[in-house]
Design a protein around this motif. Structure first.
Motif, PDB file in Angstrom:
ATOM      1  N   GLY A 307     -10.236 -10.612  -5.074  1.00  0.00           N
ATOM      2  CA  GLY A 307      -9.469 -11.693  -5.163  1.00  0.00           C
ATOM      3  C   GLY A 307      -8.296 -10.890  -6.486  1.00  0.00           C
ATOM      4  N   GLN A 308      -9.288 -10.233  -7.203  1.00  0.00           N
ATOM      5  CA  GLN A 308      -8.438  -9.197  -8.359  1.00  0.00           C
ATOM      6  C   GLN A 308      -6.894  -8.883  -7.361  1.00  0.00           C
ATOM      7  N   TYR A 309      -6.716  -8.676  -6.679  1.00  0.00           N
ATOM      8  CA  TYR A 309      -4.902  -7.605  -6.370  1.00  0.00           C
ATOM      9  C   TYR A 309      -4.998  -8.700  -5.777  1.00  0.00           C
ATOM     10  N   SER A 310      -5.132 -10.157  -5.695  1.00  0.00           N
ATOM     11  CA  SER A 310      -4.840 -10.833  -4.793  1.00  0.00           C
ATOM     12  C   SER A 310      -2.750 -11.031  -4.566  1.00  0.00           C
ATOM     13  N   TYR A 311      -2.520 -11.501  -5.850  1.00  0.00           N
ATOM     14  CA  TYR A 311      -1.729 -11.913  -6.474  1.00  0.00           C
ATOM     15  C   TYR A 311      -0.410 -11.223  -6.047  1.00  0.00           C
ATOM     16  N   GLY A 312      -0.572  -9.635  -5.978  1.00  0.00           N
ATOM     17  CA  GLY A 312       0.153  -8.513  -5.292  1.00  0.00           C
ATOM     18  C   GLY A 312      -0.051  -8.479  -3.482  1.00  0.00           C
ATOM     19  N   ILE A 316       2.689  -8.811  -1.130  1.00  0.00           N
ATOM     20  CA  ILE A 316       3.283  -8.421   0.086  1.00  0.00           C
ATOM     21  C   ILE A 316       2.625  -8.281   1.167  1.00  0.00           C
ATOM     22  N   HIS A 317       2.364  -9.285   1.790  1.00  0.00           N
ATOM     23  CA  HIS A 317       1.264 -10.205   3.468  1.00  0.00           C
ATOM     24  C   HIS A 317       2.594 -10.424   3.746  1.00  0.00           C
ATOM     25  N   PHE A 345      -4.911 -10.422  12.035  1.00  0.00           N
ATOM     26  CA  PHE A 345      -5.282 -11.097  10.491  1.00  0.00           C
ATOM     27  C   PHE A 345      -5.947 -10.127   9.897  1.00  0.00           C
ATOM     28  N   VAL A 346      -7.047  -9.619  10.474  1.00  0.00           N
ATOM     29  CA  VAL A 346      -7.786  -8.209   9.758  1.00  0.00           C
ATOM     30  C   VAL A 346      -6.978  -7.674   8.983  1.00  0.00           C
ATOM     31  N   LEU A 347      -6.004  -6.909  10.243  1.00  0.00           N
ATOM     32  CA  LEU A 347      -5.188  -5.450   9.481  1.00  0.00           C
ATOM     33  C   LEU A 347      -4.479  -6.163   8.950  1.00  0.00           C
ATOM     34  N   CYS A 348      -3.659  -7.288   8.613  1.00  0.00           N
ATOM     35  CA  CYS A 348      -2.762  -7.612   7.131  1.00  0.00           C
ATOM     36  C   CYS A 348      -3.489  -7.393   6.041  1.00  0.00           C
ATOM     37  N   SER A 349      -4.161  -8.009   6.290  1.00  0.00           N
ATOM     38  CA  SER A 349      -5.005  -8.646   5.230  1.00  0.00           C
ATOM     39  C   SER A 349      -6.019  -7.370   4.167  1.00  0.00           C
ATOM     40  N   LEU A 350      -6.105  -6.431   4.987  1.00  0.00           N
ATOM     41  CA  LEU A 350      -7.266  -5.048   4.954  1.00  0.00           C
ATOM     42  C   LEU A 350      -5.435  -3.954   4.003  1.00  0.00           C
ATOM     43  N   LEU A 351      -4.203  -4.335   4.772  1.00  0.00           N
ATOM     44  CA  LEU A 351      -3.314  -3.451   4.264  1.00  0.00           C
ATOM     45  C   LEU A 351      -2.548  -3.831   3.004  1.00  0.00           C
ATOM     46  N   SER A 352      -2.579  -5.599   2.825  1.00  0.00           N
ATOM     47  CA  SER A 352      -2.219  -5.781   2.242  1.00  0.00           C
ATOM     48  C   SER A 352      -3.007  -5.576   1.345  1.00  0.00           C
ATOM     49  N   PHE A 353      -4.313  -5.622   0.681  1.00  0.00           N
ATOM     50  CA  PHE A 353      -5.095  -5.934  -0.278  1.00  0.00           C
ATOM     51  C   PHE A 353      -4.768  -3.692  -0.576  1.00  0.00           C
ATOM     52  N   ALA A 354      -4.460  -3.136   0.370  1.00  0.00           N
ATOM     53  CA  ALA A 354      -4.932  -1.661  -0.085  1.00  0.00           C
ATOM     54  C   ALA A 354      -3.707  -1.060  -0.607  1.00  0.00           C
ATOM     55  N   ILE A 355      -2.262  -2.029   0.099  1.00  0.00           N
ATOM     56  CA  ILE A 355      -1.279  -1.025  -0.592  1.00  0.00           C
ATOM     57  C   ILE A 355      -1.030  -1.747  -2.128  1.00  0.00           C
TER      58      ILE A 355
END
Length: 390
Positions: A307-312, A316-317, A345-355
């Motif tokens: 949630g804290q990094y959800s805007y970025g 990006i997603h 979905f899992v790949l996109c979510s994890l990569l977007s959060f990591a970036i």
């Protein structure tokens, strides 16, 4: 005195972000050639489960603003902060998406500047950026909403008057949803003034006024937070029953209004009366789920970080999803079917959060993902006292 952060909001924010990602994944997999009706039906019903995302973000925005700025606001410093944390990252990523679009700037002399201005104002650089344009309007006009909300609260000095005002606001919003979903398309309604027609008809999906109920609903929760939490727990069974019944009805509408072909996801718009009622029930359900998860420390901590990094990650997603799908199609793995959508979905979510997380650590990372710094919160597993704002 500085207020504590409302811990469950980060969980709801993470739910909303993940729901948005899966909505867009479903949109991709629904367009796979040869999709069978049964799979399309599953996607359609899942899509309804995820439609709370945008109203949830609006609800959170209203709750946070009225919680922190109910009494007074210094508008210039307030807007400076929002422009830095919300608008600048939006502008940067809009340019990125435009630079990756080969069809942009084909308008001839002067057309490029006009097209760029229009694109930035309407959030059309990518299919998901409309949301930033919509949500930013609540910040821009917050002093007006603040006065409206404070006026309504002064009038609601008894339970009966509170219920009457709440019913009145709900009725007004329901009529707006009917006007948007039924009247405008059926009658080809338009304003004679081009600016009014653009804002209230053509781009009504990104007009904050069409989402005002969820914003004021967040404000109501902000001023009645301990009572609201208690009522969620007290009426949890009724909330679940209401949600199930409304979920069944909007599912029936999805089948009925899609016609004889495959499921039409456009039927699942948030801007219609039935989805309004369904969304309110789902927001109550999601809030109750977030309160329950506060006692599950590890899971709550993980969702809080998302949630804290959800805007970025949100900004990006869409780009990440494009490259994830290119990779899956090139490998001929999980590029179709329900299981494939879950993998994407899992790949996109994890990569977007990591970036998003990685970019936030750069010296000028706030330009790309906004500020992830939050006020101190009680530990997720802690039980808030009546005096604590959590």
């Amino acid at each position: 005195m500085r207020k504590e952060r409302i811990a469950e909001l980060e969980l709801i924010r993470s739910f909303a972000f993940l729901a948005v990602v899966y909505q867009h994944v479903i949109g991709v997999y629904m367009r796979v050639p040869g999709i069978d009706p049964e799979t399309a039906m599953v996607y359609g019903m899942w899509f309804h489960l995820l439609k709370f995302a945008v109203p949830a973000f609006v609800f959170i925005t209203g709750l946070v603003l009225f919680y922190n700025y109910y009494e007074k606001i210094t508008y210039l410093s307030f807007m400076r902060k929002r422009m830095t944390e919300i608008l600048l990252p939006y502008l940067v990523w809009s340019i990125v998406y435009l630079l990756l679009s080969p069809d942009f700037l084909k308008g001839g002399d002067g057309g490029g500047v006009w097209n760029l201005s229009k694109t930035l104002l309407t959030g059309t650089a990518s299919y998901h950026l409309w949301f930033v344009v919509m949500i930013f309007q609540f910040y821009l006009f917050y002093p007006l909403w603040q006065q409206v909300f404070r006026f309504m609260r002064r009038q609601a000095h008894t339970l009966l008057r509170f219920l009457v005002i709440a019913a009145g606001v709900s009725l007004v919003y329901g009529v707006m949803m009917w006007f948007s979903h039924r009247y405008i398309p059926a009658h080809g309604f338009s304003f004679h003034n081009v600016w009014l027609d653009t804002y209230f008809v053509k781009y009504r999906d990104r007009n904050a006024f069409y989402y005002f109920f969820y914003f004021l609903f967040g404000g109501m929760v902000a001023v009645l937070l301990p009572v609201f939490r208690a009522k969620i727990k007290q009426y949890w069974a009724w909330i679940c029953i209401s949600f199930v019944l409304l979920y069944g009805y909007v599912g029936y509408e999805l089948i009925r209004d899609s016609g004889s072909g495959l499921i039409n996801l456009n039927v699942a718009t948030s801007l219609k009366p039935s989805m309004f009622l369904y969304t309110v029930a789902q927001l109550l359900l999601v809030y109750g789920l977030a309160l329950w998860l506060l006692g599950r420390q590890r899971l709550a901590a993980m969702l809080t970080r998302i949630g804290q990094y959800s805007y970025g990650a949100y900004l990006i997603h869409a780009l990440v999803l494009t490259y994830v799908m290119q990779g899956l199609r090139a490998l001929q793995w999980f590029h179709e079917g329900i299981l494939g959508s879950i993998v994407a979905f899992v790949l996109c979510s994890l990569l977007s959060f990591a970036i998003s997380y990685g970019l936030s650590k750069l010296p000028l990372g706030w330009l790309l993902v906004g500020s992830a710094k939050k006020k101190r919160a009680l530990p997720p597993a802690a039980k808030p006292s009546r005096k604590a704002a959590v």
